[in-house]
Design an enzyme around this catalytic site. Structure first.
Site, PDB file in Angstrom:
ATOM      1  N   ASP A  31       0.856  -1.141  -0.010  1.00 17.83           N
ATOM      2  CA  ASP A  31      -0.017  -0.024  -0.068  1.00 17.83           C
ATOM      3  C   ASP A  31       0.804   1.183  -0.030  1.00 17.83           C
ATOM      4  OD1 ASP A  31      -2.268   1.358   0.009  1.00 17.83           O
ATOM      5  OD2 ASP A  31      -3.307   0.179   1.664  1.00 17.83           O
TER       6      ASP A  31
ATOM      7  N   ASP B  37     -10.858   2.063  -2.923  1.00 15.88           N
ATOM      8  CA  ASP B  37     -11.425   1.820  -1.806  1.00 15.88           C
ATOM      9  C   ASP B  37     -12.846   2.237  -1.797  1.00 15.88           C
ATOM     10  OD1 ASP B  37      -8.813   1.337  -0.472  1.00 15.88           O
ATOM     11  OD2 ASP B  37      -8.631   3.375   0.421  1.00 15.88           O
TER      12      ASP B  37
HETATM   13  C1  GLA Z   1      -5.674   1.845   2.225  1.00 12.34           C
HETATM   14  C2  GLA Z   1      -6.132   0.574   1.378  1.00 12.34           C
HETATM   15  C3  GLA Z   1      -7.308  -0.105   2.061  1.00 12.34           C
HETATM   16  C4  GLA Z   1      -6.715  -0.536   3.490  1.00 12.34           C
HETATM   17  C5  GLA Z   1      -6.229   0.459   4.142  1.00 12.34           C
HETATM   18  C6  GLA Z   1      -5.439   0.199   5.495  1.00 12.34           C
HETATM   19  O1  GLA Z   1      -6.765   2.877   2.359  1.00 12.34           O
HETATM   20  O2  GLA Z   1      -6.694   0.916   0.156  1.00 12.34           O
HETATM   21  O3  GLA Z   1      -7.763  -1.193   1.294  1.00 12.34           O
HETATM   22  O4  GLA Z   1      -5.569  -1.695   3.045  1.00 12.34           O
HETATM   23  O5  GLA Z   1      -5.269   1.531   3.469  1.00 12.34           O
HETATM   24  O6  GLA Z   1      -5.065   1.286   6.361  1.00 12.34           O
END
Ligand code: GLA
Length: 740
Positions: free
Chosen positions: A471, A541
């Site tokens: 990420d 997301d």
């Molecule tokens: C990002 C990702 C999510 C999750 C969060 C965790 O927003 O896109 O899927 O993994 O971080 O903090």
């Protein structure tokens, strides 16, 4: 087979394969684009170059050519060309180095990747043309690289600079490609967006002046994808001319389309000059990111298909079977623990899950996003025995173990920051600007790259990790490096992205079976550069299936199906509270790499049955749903937010029509959809019932089931039943038995 021919008399280079030709010519020393389009056997130059003299002549004694109208390959703001430049390099006098002229060329086998540290497409059997240009003072050499990719109508371009002088030169602009057109009769198609609404498609005609899409966020960013299309105005998904361009690059970028004073146009794409400068030391090289140009006369679906083949077969890691995943994020957020994960394993397995991913929250002092980032040690309360018990429990059942990491980040409350405050990106004397409570590590420093390589290698090895969700949840704000001298601060962004690639490549080389999912708060760094090192991408997301489908539809202009991760999610949805029918949630999670984001133990019996059935259907059709060809279809009387896809295998023996029906219309209509891409002479059985020829399905089409209520979804399967050897006609999975 790609070939490069050189005609010494005309100083003409012809790069071609069976589908595509690109022709450049040296004219009075300048490198001029003569042709880009369908393959030509020969080129005699029947279409004349515009040779009117405007203001400045190329050489004072050599009228009538003028740089103002020549379709140049790589030019700068000198000598009368006032169009958007492709480069700007200043000499020891602080003055711009003038236009470059042909010096020599080489033809090499394969794809020469100048220095091997940036992502590059694999073209093992091709040839590469490198044309070297010098300025008139022999201060700067620029090498222009051209490679045609296999049998695809795709041309790679990349540029390397070399300082021939004894003084340092300053590069302030170094594009990867310039494409000049003697017209501007094109629409520009762009992907822009924001966190939670990535890949929004805009199409607008080119008009006088400039249109730029760029990132100065440090990463490519959800605000714009470094990829664009120029399409003839009449081009649609099914027919017409289109030229697409993309970068294999994940950092700051810019592309600018310009219509000039004479109505000609130019596209320049590469690093964003806004925050960039580079000190080019004597004898040293500098290499731009690689760019890829794709061309078709058969519409946007065909252009997308070319890009999909390009990325899947020439850029992404060697194909593997990506796994059906349960990810803990929307189940527990930061409150994940060994006990919770262990409890879900049998339930997840019963659904057909193949991989469980422990998302954010697993490491020390991480109760929320103000927690400690950078140390990567399991939290002693949540995972008292470390991560191995979870990994072992999964492996004992033949399931895979995945872990979330955000390696490029550091928080000031971490042990890493206490030990190495100078490893964070920063501006001298200024308070660091936090985003999501965190700072960005300065990956331009080799020591920081080495640290990440060591920590991640140990994490993966010790914990028997099969998958990493990589990420990246904030952008640069003060892109300064504590270790670079003042005159090199403009190099941080480029050095960072190059460093990131080094870390990713080293991990991939060390763990060839490791699956890496690309994520940047969703699809915020989905670009050709990250695709070179990652197997799949968390597309957004925004997990509402209807909007996710629209986001993937935008990304599908360039990126192949197997890039997209789409999970079965809760309803009401956690982002927009929309209630979506169970059938829609199950069907729309089938595309790309499927999985589930809800806790398996908390599914209702109906949800569990739907998920189980859709995963079984997915397994029976994994080859198509994960690695198949994807075409955008257009039902009649389209609803708002409707998306319709045809997914087929390469031989078109199996096909799936998946529709997200969007908002229901006030007037009921039968929606017909032409399938366009089936084999006309083949017979297909639809949903294991009626049979029709590919021709009828392509040209007369099928009727979609009537939508009842908002946000329904439909799935139709087609199975070839004639003209095929027996072995290729296996059943599609029993669609009639799906319990939703
Ligand atoms: C990002 C990702 C999510 C999750 C969060 C965790 O927003 O896109 O899927 O993994 O971080 O903090």
């Amino acid at each position: 087979m790609a070939n490069i021919e050189y005609d010494p008399q005309r100083q003409l280079f012809h790069l071609h394969n069976a589908t595509f030709s690109y022709i450049i010519q040296v004219i009075r020393g300048y490198l001029v684009k003569r042709y880009c389009g369908p393959a030509l056997e020969q080129f005699s130059g029947t279409a004349k170059l515009e040779d009117f003299s405007h203001a400045f002549n190329i050489q004072n004694d050599a009228a009538p050519f003028s740089l103002t109208t020549l379709p140049l390959e790589y030019s700068t703001l000198m000598g009368g060309d006032y169009r958007t430049p492709a480069y700007a390099v200043r000499n020891a006098h602080g003055q711009l180095i003038g236009n470059l002229k042909f010096h020599d060329f080489q033809i090499l086998a394969g794809n020469e990747n100048f220095n091997g540290t940036l992502p590059t497409a694999r073209t093992p059997n091709g040839q590469t043309l490198i044309i070297t240009m010098h300025d008139e003072t022999d201060t700067l050499a620029v090498h222009l690289k051209y490679t045609i990719v296999g049998d695809l109508p795709v041309l790679l371009k990349q540029v390397a600079y070399r300082n021939l002088s004894d003084n340092t030169l300053t590069i302030t602009h170094a594009a990867s490609l310039q494409l000049d057109f003697d017209d501007h009769a094109y629409d520009l198609i762009t992907l822009t967006g924001a966190h939670l609404s990535e890949a929004s498609v805009t199409r607008q005609p080119l008009t006088p002046g400039k249109k730029s899409i760029a990132s100065n966020y440090g990463a490519s960013g959800p605000q714009g994808v470094p990829a664009t299309i120029l399409a003839a105005p009449a081009t649609d998904d099914f027919a017409g001319e289109a030229l697409g361009v993309t970068l294999l690059w994940s950092g700051n970028f810019n592309y600018t389309a310009q219509v000039d004073q004479f109505g000609n146009s130019r596209l320049v794409m590469g690093l964003n000059p806004e925050l960039f400068s580079w000190q080019l030391k004597p004898g040293k090289p500098f290499v731009t990111p690689e760019a890829a140009v794709a061309y078709t006369t058969k519409g946007l679906n065909d252009l997308s298909h070319i890009f999909h083949q390009f990325f899947a077969n020439h850029v992404m890691p060697v194909p593997r079977r990506n796994l059906i995943e349960y990810n803990t994020w929307e189940s527990t957020y930061f409150d994940v623990s060994e006990a919770k994960v262990l409890a879900e394993i049998p339930k997840a397995e019963a659904l057909g899950v193949e991989l469980i991913v422990v998302d954010d929250g697993w490491f020390k002092n991480r109760p929320n996003d103000a927690g400690q980032l950078g140390d990567w040690v399991p939290d002693p309360v949540k995972f008292p025995r470390g991560l191995r018990p979870v990994a072992d429990a999964l492996h004992a059942r033949g399931l895979a173990f995945g872990l979330w990491v955000e390696p490029e980040m550091i928080s000031e409350n971490s042990e890493l920051y206490a030990a190495h405050p100078d490893w964070a990106m920063q501006y001298v004397g200024q308070k660091p600007l936090r985003s999501r409570n965190q700072l960005v590590l300065d990956l331009s420093q080799r020591i920081v790259q080495d640290h990440l390589i060591a920590v991640l290698t140990d994490l993966v090895r010790t914990n028997h990790i099969d998958y990493l969700k990589w990420d990246y949840n904030r952008h640069f704000s003060q892109p300064g490096s504590p270790v670079l001298p003042p005159d090199q601060q403009g190099e941080v962004g480029y050095r960072y992205t190059r460093g990131l690639y080094r870390v990713l490549k080293t991990l991939r080389d060390t763990f060839p079976k490791l699956i890496i999912e690309n994520c940047s708060s969703g699809g915020g760094r989905l670009d050709g550069g990250m695709l070179a090192y990652t197997d799949q991408t968390w597309t957004s997301d925004f997990t509402d299936p209807v909007y996710r489908m629209k986001i993937m539809n935008g990304f599908s202009l360039f990126f192949p199906l197997k890039t997209f991760v789409s999970h079965f999610t809760m309803s009401p949805n956690l982002q927009d509270s929309r209630v979506t029918p169970l059938r829609t949630r199950a069907l729309l999670s089938l595309v790309g790499v499927t999985g589930i984001e809800c806790p398996p133990s908390q599914l209702s019996p109906a949800e569990a049955a739907a998920v189980k059935a859709s995963f079984a259907f997915y397994k029976a059709n994994r080859a198509e749903l994960q690695n198949g060809s994807l075409y955008r279809l257009h039902p009649s009387h389209p609803n708002q937010d409707q998306v319709c896809w045809l997914i087929t295998d390469e031989a078109k023996t199996k096909a799936i029509v998946l529709t997200s029906a969007g908002v229901i219309a006030p007037i009921p209509h039968y929606q017909h959809v032409l399938l366009h891409y089936l084999r006309p002479t083949m017979s297909y059985q639809i949903n294991d019932k009626k049979t029709a020829t590919g021709a009828e399905l392509n040209f007369a089409g099928v009727t979609l089931p009537l939508a009842h209520g908002d946000f329904s979804a439909t799935l139709m399967t087609l199975q070839a039943v004639s003209h095929l050897p027996q072995t290729t006609t296996q059943a599609n999975g029993d669609i009639a038995k799906l319990p939703f």
